[in-house]
Design a protein around this motif. Structure first.
Motif, PDB file in Angstrom:
ATOM      1  N   ILE A 168       0.834  -1.199   0.000  1.00 21.51           N
ATOM      2  CA  ILE A 168       0.000   0.000   0.000  1.00 21.51           C
ATOM      3  C   ILE A 168       0.872   1.254   0.000  1.00 21.51           C
ATOM      4  O   ILE A 168       0.636   2.192  -0.747  1.00 21.51           O
ATOM      5  CB  ILE A 168      -0.921   0.022   1.234  1.00 21.51           C
ATOM      6  N   HIS A 171       1.826   5.506   4.488  1.00 19.32           N
ATOM      7  CA  HIS A 171       2.271   5.720   5.874  1.00 19.32           C
ATOM      8  C   HIS A 171       3.750   5.376   6.041  1.00 19.32           C
ATOM      9  O   HIS A 171       4.487   6.055   6.757  1.00 19.32           O
ATOM     10  CB  HIS A 171       1.399   4.864   6.793  1.00 19.32           C
ATOM     11  N   GLN A 176       2.414  -2.927   3.931  1.00 18.79           N
ATOM     12  CA  GLN A 176       1.576  -3.892   3.229  1.00 18.79           C
ATOM     13  C   GLN A 176       0.371  -4.270   4.087  1.00 18.79           C
ATOM     14  O   GLN A 176       0.448  -4.322   5.318  1.00 18.79           O
ATOM     15  CB  GLN A 176       2.369  -5.146   2.851  1.00 18.79           C
ATOM     16  N   ALA A 177      -0.751  -4.509   3.416  1.00 17.62           N
ATOM     17  CA  ALA A 177      -1.948  -5.035   4.052  1.00 17.62           C
ATOM     18  C   ALA A 177      -2.005  -6.531   3.801  1.00 17.62           C
ATOM     19  O   ALA A 177      -1.334  -7.064   2.913  1.00 17.62           O
ATOM     20  CB  ALA A 177      -3.187  -4.348   3.499  1.00 17.62           C
ATOM     21  N   ALA A 190      -5.856  -4.146   7.539  1.00 18.75           N
ATOM     22  CA  ALA A 190      -5.297  -2.944   6.926  1.00 18.75           C
ATOM     23  C   ALA A 190      -3.975  -2.527   7.550  1.00 18.75           C
ATOM     24  O   ALA A 190      -3.190  -1.825   6.910  1.00 18.75           O
ATOM     25  CB  ALA A 190      -6.291  -1.792   7.024  1.00 18.75           C
ATOM     26  N   ALA A 193      -2.444   1.063   6.893  1.00 24.31           N
ATOM     27  CA  ALA A 193      -3.053   1.654   5.700  1.00 24.31           C
ATOM     28  C   ALA A 193      -4.340   2.373   6.071  1.00 24.31           C
ATOM     29  O   ALA A 193      -4.811   3.245   5.331  1.00 24.31           O
ATOM     30  CB  ALA A 193      -3.326   0.574   4.655  1.00 24.31           C
ATOM     31  N   ASP A 214      -0.201   7.857  -2.199  1.00 21.59           N
ATOM     32  CA  ASP A 214      -0.233   6.419  -1.939  1.00 21.59           C
ATOM     33  C   ASP A 214      -1.199   6.093  -0.801  1.00 21.59           C
ATOM     34  O   ASP A 214      -1.917   5.088  -0.844  1.00 21.59           O
ATOM     35  CB  ASP A 214       1.163   5.909  -1.593  1.00 21.59           C
ATOM     36  N   MET A 215      -1.209   6.943   0.231  1.00 24.08           N
ATOM     37  CA  MET A 215      -2.121   6.699   1.346  1.00 24.08           C
ATOM     38  C   MET A 215      -3.565   6.771   0.889  1.00 24.08           C
ATOM     39  O   MET A 215      -4.387   5.897   1.199  1.00 24.08           O
ATOM     40  CB  MET A 215      -1.867   7.705   2.468  1.00 24.08           C
ATOM     41  N   GLY A 218      -4.459   4.040  -1.388  1.00 15.51           N
ATOM     42  CA  GLY A 218      -4.516   2.807  -0.622  1.00 15.51           C
ATOM     43  C   GLY A 218      -5.898   2.531  -0.052  1.00 15.51           C
ATOM     44  O   GLY A 218      -6.295   1.367   0.094  1.00 15.51           O
TER      45      GLY A 218
END
Length: 265
Positions: A168, A171, A176-177, A190, A193, A214-215, A218
């Motif tokens: 993701i 942060h 990764q989730a 999550a 994320a 990206d956040m 995500g």
């Protein structure tokens, strides 16, 4: 497809926080906003996967953020001994997610290639980016690498039947989730994320951020991965413990059957 048990294991909390600590865009910054700290345990038959490791008393003292119980003790009601943990998904290397790596010496770590590069690269020259990391935790990940106990992933990867990881970012560079098949459908852990349901549902970014786009992107990825939005489990929201049923101990919440009441919308 085989279904997994999913247990959220709370080991700490921070109740002296304000909404300014959780949301970039908010009109009530001074209001209280508590945070819970979790690890997650996936189990199918005799197969177990630990998602993140929490942090220990030494890190708690260093940061002035006490924990309620040692991560090893927190897992004990599930019948999990530290030496029996052989697989850990490290969602990212921040202290509260990777601060207990040394507590599980036999585990192989699954992490994103981008996270190791981020935590050991020039971005760590900046105090603001380095603050959520601790050198000892990153060094432990490097030691595991040299011991042949790290598997790197680059984006999406299936670890085993019914469990996959998905980069993701946002942060932290390699956050990764985890997607896991449960009796309720595809559930998404999550991690950070989405620290809170409100981050995701109101599209309010968390203040600790490396890449804002990206956040925000995500959030859409989490929604795409889950069978339904209520099966997205935020990484730090105390509401998780009220939306899902209590597990085998009062600090453990059973997630895989799905929510027991309607999730905030």
């Amino acid at each position: 497809m085989a279904e997994w048990e999913v247990h959220a294991v709370k080991y700490a909390d921070r109740n002296a926080r304000q909404r300014r600590d959780s949301f970039v865009f908010d009109d009530n910054h001074d209001a209280p906003h508590a945070m819970d700290y979790f690890m997650w345990l996936l189990r199918r038959g005799d197969q177990t996967i630990l998602v993140d490791t929490g942090y220990d008393d030494a890190e708690a003292a260093l940061r002035g953020r006490p924990i309620r119980m040692d991560p090893r003790h927190a897992l004990a009601p599930l019948g999990i001994a530290p030496e029996d943990v052989t697989s850990v998904i490290v969602t990212h290397l921040h202290y509260d997610h990777a601060g207990g790596l040394h507590l599980f010496p036999n585990a192989t770590l699954h992490m994103q290639r981008a996270e190791m590069a981020f935590a050991t690269g020039p971005c760590m020259c900046h105090d603001a980016l380095r603050a959520p990391f601790s050198a000892g935790h990153v060094c432990e990940a490097v030691r595991r690498l040299y011991n042949g106990q790290v598997v790197f992933h680059d984006g999406d990867a299936q670890l085993t039947e019914g469990v996959s990881v998905h980069r993701i970012g946002g942060h932290s560079r390699g956050l990764q989730a985890v997607r896991v098949m449960t009796s309720a459908g595809w559930m998404v852990l999550a991690s950070d994320a989405a620290h809170f349901y409100e981050n995701l549902l109101a599209r309010k970014p968390f203040p600790i951020v490396v890449d804002m786009q990206d956040m925000l992107d995500g959030f859409d990825t989490l929604l795409r991965l889950a069978s339904k939005p209520e099966l997205i489990v935020p990484g730090h929201d105390p509401l998780v413990r009220s939306y899902y049923a209590e597990g085998v101990a009062d600090h453990i919440t059973r997630l895989d059957p799905g929510p027991i009441r309607e999730v905030l919308s």
